[in-house]
Design a protein around this motif. Structure first.
Motif: not given
Ligand SMILES: Cc1cc2nc3c(=O)[nH]c(=O)nc-3n(C[C@H](O)[C@H](O)[C@H](O)COP(=O)(O)OP(=O)(O)OC[C@H]3O[C@@H](n4cnc5c(N)ncnc54)[C@H](O)[C@@H]3O)c2cc1C
Length: 396
Positions: A20-21, A23, A109, A157, A179, A207, A209, A253, A283, A286
């Motif tokens: 994700g962002p 990583g 992403d 995540g 959520a 929301w 949007f 979550f 919330g 990103i």
């Molecule tokens: C409903 C909802 C609405 C949201 N709206 C907003 C918004 O409008 N604006 C905003 O800024 N934030 C928003 N957020 C928060 C935002 O989505 C997260 O903070 C953001 O995605 C975090 O990025 P990340 O890279 O940490 O994790 P993620 O984007 O969750 O990426 C994690 C990655 O890890 C991978 N992964 C998981 N387990 C494993 C494993 N065992 N082995 C290999 N890969 C694995 C997954 O496939 C995924 O691609 C929202 C969240 C939710 C739930």
């Protein structure tokens, strides 16, 4: 000989779990710093990620800084018409000074991951991490392959398997948020209205949007305080004139202000949602994901270049603590906004207070900090308290 080549091929300075962002940011930063990097994700990209996908000015600025560019305008719907609601009733409409940029995580992403891979990062998609062996600094993949790391960054995540390895569980069920969200079919343009309902659930919000191909509708709240979020979502969809049966609602979550105070150990670091870095009030996650991913990579670089990978967490902690300070203030403001003594004041401020509207959007834009906002709230509270003796005098 072949065995030796294979073992070299499976050795990395940094392995990032999760693309994700957080990583992609960690991977591209470490790669640009001259390290040998692998990124692993259990899904093949482009993949869907439940998210309202409002990209704040801060998120785009961090993206520009880490990835040297941002996706072009075709990825975003830019709008500035905003409505605040209170339990389904509109309490304020206005036009924001800043454009709000809405997109799909499916696309953005993927765009970020492609840049990380282009920079030289080794790409392991559709591969799941199954086991971490901290003593030997190796991870085992579900397909049986063993990879060696100097530093491991868990960017996987909210349900982080790396977090589970470190703490026995990825998050605290008493403080995590949850959520529910759906994409309602609707083609929106830049005149469409974005709305946020601050009283459809407590503490939390709903929301609606607008996006290029749909309208994203959802509710988020602290999980323990809201065990019946499904019925809240049904009511919210009804108030937004959406037939529940016509849409597909999904849940995830979200760590609403529920961060790990010590997000890592020795050579293992957590970033983004895995570290619990989501603003408990707005919330937003990103920007935190991109920023903490880059910080984790910088810490890994310092530790590896000084031949002490086991000190990576010591390098990382002071960097990530800057985020903790912001999230603490957001949590305090949330307690203020949703606490019963101030609830009416909060509504009034949303309805009538132009400075508060401006600050809310300055915050999202990255032009105001939580420290400014808290100072302003404290000043207001202090002036109300100063008036108290006089008020009491007249009411006696
Ligand atoms: C409903 C909802 C609405 C949201 N709206 C907003 C918004 O409008 N604006 C905003 O800024 N934030 C928003 N957020 C928060 C935002 O989505 C997260 O903070 C953001 O995605 C975090 O990025 P990340 O890279 O940490 O994790 P993620 O984007 O969750 O990426 C994690 C990655 O890890 C991978 N992964 C998981 N387990 C494993 C494993 N065992 N082995 C290999 N890969 C694995 C997954 O496939 C995924 O691609 C929202 C969240 C939710 C739930």
């Amino acid at each position: 000989m072949e065995k030796e080549t294979n073992s070299r091929a499976n050795k990395f300075d940094v392995i990032v779990v999760g693309a994700g962002p957080a990583g992609s940011s960690a991977a591209i930063t470490a790669q640009k710093n001259g390290l040998k990097v692998a990124i692993i994700d259990k899904q093949a990209f482009p993949r869907n990620k439940l998210c309202a996908a409002l990209f704040s000015g801060r998120a785009l600025r961090s993206m520009k800084c880490v990835f040297s560019s941002i996706p072009d305008d075709s990825y975003f719907l830019n709008i500035n018409s905003v409505t605040f609601k209170w339990g389904g009733t509109t309490i304020r409409n206005w036009t924001s000074d800043h454009k709000l940029r809405l997109s799909y995580r499916h696309d953005v992403d993927h765009w970020l991951l492609k840049l990380a891979i282009k920079s030289g990062v080794s790409d392991f998609q559709k591969v799941q991490l199954s086991k971490i062996d901290e003593e030997n600094c190796t991870i085992e993949l579900k397909d049986g392959r063993i990879l060696h790391y100097n530093v491991l960054i868990g960017a996987d995540g909210a349900n982080s398997i790396v977090g589970r390895h470190l703490f026995g569980r990825p998050f605290d069920p008493n403080t995590i948020g949850f959520a529910l969200e759906t994409e309602a079919p609707e083609e929106c343009d830049e005149n469409a209205d974005l709305s946020i309902d601050f009283d459809c659930v407590r503490p939390g919000y709903g929301w609606s949007f607008p996006k290029i191909k749909s309208r994203t509708i959802g509710v988020a709240a602290l999980h323990k305080a809201n065990p019946k979020l499904k019925s809240t979502m049904s009511k919210y969809l009804h108030s937004e004139n959406i037939q529940e049966k016509s849409v597909n609602v999904k849940g995830a979550f979200i760590p609403l202000g529920d961060y790990h105070k010590l997000p890592g150990r020795n050579e293992i670091l957590l970033a983004g949602d895995a570290a619990g870095l989501v603003d408990g009030l707005t919330g937003e996650g990103i920007a935190y994901a991109i920023e903490s991913g880059a910080k984790a990579a910088e810490a890994a670089t310092s530790a590896i270049s000084s031949n002490t990978p086991c000190l990576a967490f010591e390098y990382y902690l002071p960097l990530v603590k800057e985020h903790h300070k912001e999230l603490d203030i957001a949590n305090r403001i949330r307690a203020f906004a949703y606490g019963w003594p101030f609830r009416k004041r909060f509504r009034k401020a949303l309805e009538t207070h132009p400075t508060m509207h401006k600050k809310f959007f300055d915050l999202l834009e990255g032009n105001a900090s939580y420290c400014d906002i808290e100072a302003q709230i404290n000043k207001k509270l202090l002036s109300s308290l100063m008036k108290l003796p006089n008020m009491l005098k007249y009411t006696r």
